[in-house]
Each structure stands twice: as structure tokens, then as C-alpha cells.
Design a protein around this motif. Sequence first.
Motif, PDB file in Angstrom:
ATOM      1  N   THR A   1      -6.176   0.874   3.013  1.00  0.00           N
ATOM      2  CA  THR A   1      -5.575   0.126   2.236  1.00  0.00           C
ATOM      3  C   THR A   1      -6.852  -1.157   1.794  1.00  0.00           C
ATOM      4  N   GLN A  45      -6.952  -3.744  -0.952  1.00  0.00           N
ATOM      5  CA  GLN A  45      -5.278  -3.850  -1.015  1.00  0.00           C
ATOM      6  C   GLN A  45      -5.002  -4.912   0.881  1.00  0.00           C
ATOM      7  N   ASN A  76       0.488  -7.206 -11.065  1.00  0.00           N
ATOM      8  CA  ASN A  76       1.042  -5.966 -11.142  1.00  0.00           C
ATOM      9  C   ASN A  76      -0.336  -5.398  -9.781  1.00  0.00           C
ATOM     10  N   CYS A  77      -0.104  -6.153  -8.034  1.00  0.00           N
ATOM     11  CA  CYS A  77      -1.023  -6.176  -7.440  1.00  0.00           C
ATOM     12  C   CYS A  77      -0.240  -5.716  -6.190  1.00  0.00           C
ATOM     13  N   CYS A  78      -1.142  -4.865  -5.433  1.00  0.00           N
ATOM     14  CA  CYS A  78      -0.631  -4.978  -3.954  1.00  0.00           C
ATOM     15  C   CYS A  78      -1.423  -5.117  -2.667  1.00  0.00           C
ATOM     16  N   TYR A 130      -1.179  -5.170   1.870  1.00  0.00           N
ATOM     17  CA  TYR A 130      -0.420  -4.970   2.830  1.00  0.00           C
ATOM     18  C   TYR A 130      -0.013  -6.752   3.849  1.00  0.00           C
ATOM     19  N   LEU A 154       2.521  -1.941   3.057  1.00  0.00           N
ATOM     20  CA  LEU A 154       1.833  -1.807   1.252  1.00  0.00           C
ATOM     21  C   LEU A 154       2.418  -3.106   0.243  1.00  0.00           C
ATOM     22  N   SER A 155       3.194  -4.341  -0.214  1.00  0.00           N
ATOM     23  CA  SER A 155       3.703  -4.966  -1.051  1.00  0.00           C
ATOM     24  C   SER A 155       2.930  -4.684  -2.022  1.00  0.00           C
ATOM     25  N   CYS A 156       3.768  -4.124  -3.342  1.00  0.00           N
ATOM     26  CA  CYS A 156       3.378  -4.695  -4.856  1.00  0.00           C
ATOM     27  C   CYS A 156       3.868  -4.866  -5.605  1.00  0.00           C
ATOM     28  N   ASN A 157       5.260  -5.311  -5.040  1.00  0.00           N
ATOM     29  CA  ASN A 157       6.437  -6.304  -5.893  1.00  0.00           C
ATOM     30  C   ASN A 157       5.380  -7.147  -6.810  1.00  0.00           C
ATOM     31  N   CYS A 215       1.904 -10.421  -6.488  1.00  0.00           N
ATOM     32  CA  CYS A 215       0.866 -10.779  -5.204  1.00  0.00           C
ATOM     33  C   CYS A 215       0.558 -12.367  -5.974  1.00  0.00           C
TER      34      CYS A 215
END
Length: 702
Positions: free
Chosen positions: A169, A174, A410-412, A414, A421-424, A426
Amino acid sequence: MRGPLGPVIGKYPSSSDSNGEMGNENNDIIKHNRKCRDLVFLVIFIAFWIAMIVNSSFAFNQGNPLRLNYGLDYKGNVCGDKHGDWDLRELELRYWSNPNQVYETGVKNSKFQLSNARSICLMDCPIPSEDSLNWVCDYPEGDIRISLDDWIDRNYDYFADLTPELRNTSLQLQGPCYPVIFPSVNVYWTCQFIARASNVSLTHWEQMGGVKVIEDIAIDKSIHKSVNSRSSVLKRYVADVGKAWPVLLVCGGLLPLFLSIIWLLMIRHFVAGMPWVTVIVFNVLMVSVTMFYYLKAGWIGNDAISPIIGEHDPYYRVSAREVNHLHAAAFFMTVLMIVAFLSSIAIVRRILMATSVLKVAAKVIGEVQALIIFPVIPYAMLAIFYMFWLSAALHLFSSGSVLQNDCGANCCAYNLKEKRLSCNSCCGYSIHYTSHIAAAILFHLFGCYWATQFFMACSSTVVAGSVASYYWTRGATSPEIPFLPVFSSMKRLARYSLGSVALGSLIVSSVESVRFILEALRRKLKHVNSIPGSWIGKVMYQTSQGCLRLIGCIIKSVNHNAYIMIAITGKGFVKSSEIATELIMSNILRIGKVNVIGDVILFLGKLCVSLTSALFAFLMLDTHKYKSSHNKITSPLFPVLVCWGFGYIVATLFFGVVEMSIDTIILSFCQDSDEHQGTAQYAPPLLIETLNDENEMQRLMQ
């Protein structure tokens, strides 16, 4: 029509009084059937103070002065703050760890803001390695079992301890670790990227299978634009004032106090030479302060301010608004210096007139010696008020709520704490201000101006009452009770006239505030090209501005003389203004001829004190303490201006003794002459020698 003042004057008590009672009402200096005036405005002033306290309490609750200098990290903590999720007191620098996010914020028409890019607080700006790849990893938490101190000792790098999943990651940018590919430099506690990627680091990154890192000048411009935004510059200026509080204490408080007392003593004992000394010293100080602006602007020598903090490549240059502002200040000071020099030449022939005018005040101060010491009382009150006000102002300017932005990106990234890994979202954190904070700041600024005018008006009224007592008792002051005129005047002010003083100071503050608001609107309209374009519109606009300035000057003059009549007659503000205006208009030639040059010399004296404060502020700010990384002043401009302003206010308090003495004596003399067919009856011998001597008056009126 105004009534005669003679009948309201009583006997000054002395040791020869048969009853020997100081407190007897029949022995009041100015006997008058006084009563409280303008009580409504006193109530308004008290309510204003309560509102100031409430407003300041909100500031102390919501503000954090560290926000003025330092940024926020990816958790919403303020860098350098020990009260966040982590103890970050040593980690003051904000660093954006994902270079691709920084590039995206610099792309034209991009909706992704720099405040949403992932940032972290560090002790030093990281630089690429010459033979490997350095990393900056998130704060250690979750499965990362090292302390924050160990993380700092390892240069923020625990990439070697990551699991294969977390390494992967990280190679996708990320997190939790990010590569150091671009060099960076500390610009106002923000790590400014230099858009020249390290070839060695970039090669290592590509060999490890990292995603493509974009190398473009936008990565440099994006951070530079944020650092130089108007709001960021204003915050740094306010923070400079907070950091330089020892300079404000010494150069804005103690030094002008000492210089003002010395000036009054010299007026008392060396009145003949003071006008000449004042003019010469004023011109020397103007040149000296202007040269310091030239030095700090970089037009002379090599001591120009730099936005870069700490050691750096001497060939790397960063522009900053602070430097441009110093250039403008240096140019403005040059114009003022030339005007001051030409004006000094123009008044040389009138210096003798100023000497004669200042003799009036010197004689009064010599008789009522407590006048030299009295301004220390309003000075102490103002000093306490300014310390409270400045502290509240720092918290008010830094108030607001730290909230996560709603950027919709829209990005991720950790999350070590949640181990996923959070992609909700950033989105980063920002300080969100509400409209009531802007209103609170404006109210706080207005409150400072009103309170300053109030204390200065109280001081003027007490001095006027003391001098009037001296005049209307034919100068029969008792050497055994030299403080009695001042104490009696203070008592009358506190008992009867505080409402009138509150009204007068409110009028001045309101007019000046309206002028400030109109000027701010003018600049805003000019920015959007909404100012009238026709010559008729421009003429009307400039005429309205001139009228406002004229109204302000007239109101200040009326207030000044109204305080004298309040002290003498005990009337309300409006009635006292009417009496003073009528008296001035009927004696305009006599008063104008006597006052103009004396007022000019007094004004130059105030500028001498304030310029000396500014000069010493430059010298103190030029020491290592204010050039080091932690206490570095971004620009001497604001601290010097504040010291200049404080110096002028302190000088006004003390020089007001001379100014009010002259004006009170002249108004009383005019009133006395009008009541007695042109021959003053109450003027004491020492004053008749100067004001009633025919030859002297003819020379003054030439």
C-alpha cells in the motif's frame, strides 16, 4: 449665551486658612452646582465593557494562537501543540507526504484543495538520500510498536518493519509510509517542495515498483500559493505580535514612558531649547527608521528578511508577501522623510513663537508639579487593558472549529489504528470560521479604539481641571499640598463627568470606524472594478472622502476643547462643546496664532518618542532570539508598527499635560478677558507676563 465663570470659582485652600479643614465644601477649588451628566452613555460604556469581557471569554475558549503559525496534520492536530492526540510540541513543521496529491492541487481547474492533501507534523523538512530511498511514515500506532520519540530518532521511517501488505500500500502512495523524492525547505513552518526530483530516490522508487510520481512545477507553486495567501500572511503578522511581546513591553511601554517623562522635565527646565532639539531629533530619527526599513527590505546591505527558516541552499530563492510589504513600507517612509525635512525647514522661522507658547505650559507644570506624575495613572490602566486586549486578540484571530473537509475526493489511505485501508474519503482538516467570529473581531478592534479614546479623554479632563483650578485662583497654589488640584479634578471627573467623557470618546471612535469601513469598501470595490469610472464619479468619491476626514478633524478638535469646558463648568458634553466652540470662534485669531506652531512642536515631540520606540524595536528584533527557528519573526513590520503606535499613545498621554495646559490657559484667558472688558482678572502674574503682555502678544500674532 455662556455665563461668566468667575462667580463659580472658589477659594483655594492653603495652610493659612483659619479653619484648616481641607475637606470643607466651601473650599472647593471650583465651586459649582454640579450634577452627573450624560448618564445614559456611561451605562452604555459599562455595557460595552461587559460585552468586551464576554467576547474575550469566547476567544479564550475557542482560540489557539498556535494556529496562526502552524498547520494541521491528517488527524486535525495543530503542529507544535502538546494538547492534541499526540504531544507535538517539538514537531512544528507541516509536511505533505503524498507528492501526487500536492501536484493534483496545483493543476488548473482542479477541485482538490491543498488542505485536503495528507500532511503530517515533523521536526525538520525531510530531504532525499544520496544513496537510498528515505521514507516519512505516519505517526506510530496500531501494530507499530514504537514510541513517538523513537519514530523521531529514526527520521520518521519504519518502512523496514512493515508487513508485505503495508509495504505494497505504501508503494501505491496509500501509506502508512511515503517516499521522500522531492527536496523541501522550511518556509514559514511549512515544508515547501522544490520541483526537482532526486534522481537517486526516483530510481530506487521505480525499481521497487512504486506508482508513477509526477514531476512538475505545479508541485512547487501549489504550496507557495497557500503559504502566500492573504489570510496566511495576516495570521503570521498577528503571530509576530504575540511572539514579540517582550519587545512590545520594552519598546512600546517602558521606553516611551521614560522618554515622555524626560521630555516633560526638559520642558520644565530647558524650555528655550526644546523646540530646536525636537525638530533636530525628529529628522535624525526619521532617517534612522527609514534606513532600517531599507535594510530589512534588502535595498541596503545583506540583512533582508527571508521566508526560509534555518539553513538552506543559498541559491534557492522564495518570494514572499512580507518582503513586498517591506518594500512598500520603505518607499512610504522615504516619502515621509522628505516631507518631514521640508516641513522642518518651513517652520524654522516660527520656532521662537513655539518657545513662547511652551513657556505657558512650563510655568503651569512648575506650579502644579503633580501634572508630571499624573499621566502614570492612565498609563498603568491602559497598559493593563492592552495586555488583556492583545491576549484576547491573539485567541480571537485564531478561534474557529477544526473540522474535516467535505471535499468528495476518491482516494485511499491506510489507517493504522483501524488496521484497514479506508477509501471513503481522504479529506484533510481545516479551521472553519463563522460570520460571528468576523463580527467579534470587528467589535474587539472597535472596543480597543473606544477604550483608548476614553482613557485619554479622562486624562485630558483631569489635566484641564487641574490647570483651570490654577488659573481661576490666580495661581495661588499652596506649596504644602501640590497634589490637591489633580486629586480634586480626578474626584470631579469620577463623580460627575464620566458619562460626558464616554460620549465624547464614543463620537470620535464611531466617526473613525465609519471612515475605516468606507475605506475597506472602497478597496473591495476597486478590486472588482466597481468604482465609478467617470471623472465626475471619481471627483464625487474623493470629495466625500475629504469631507469625512474634515469631519473627523473637526470632531477631534471640538472634543478636545469640550473636555476643557467639562472640567471647568461641569456641564454635559453637548453644552460644553457649544460653550467651547463659541469661545473659540470669538477669539479665533488669538487662539489660532498662539496654538498652531506650539501644536506642531508637540506633535513632533510625540513622533520623536514613537520613532525612538520603533527604532529600538528594530534593534531588539534584529537579535538572534527573533531569528531562530522557533521564535523567528516573519517580518518586523507589525511589531514595529505596534510599538510605534503604543509609543505614540503613551507620548500623547504625557504630552497632553503640555497641550491641555496651553489650551486650558488660553481658553480661560479668553473667557476671563471677555468677562472683564478685555483685561484678564484671574490670570496669575507668571501667566500675565506671557499672555497679557502687549509686546509678547503682538510678536505671537505676527
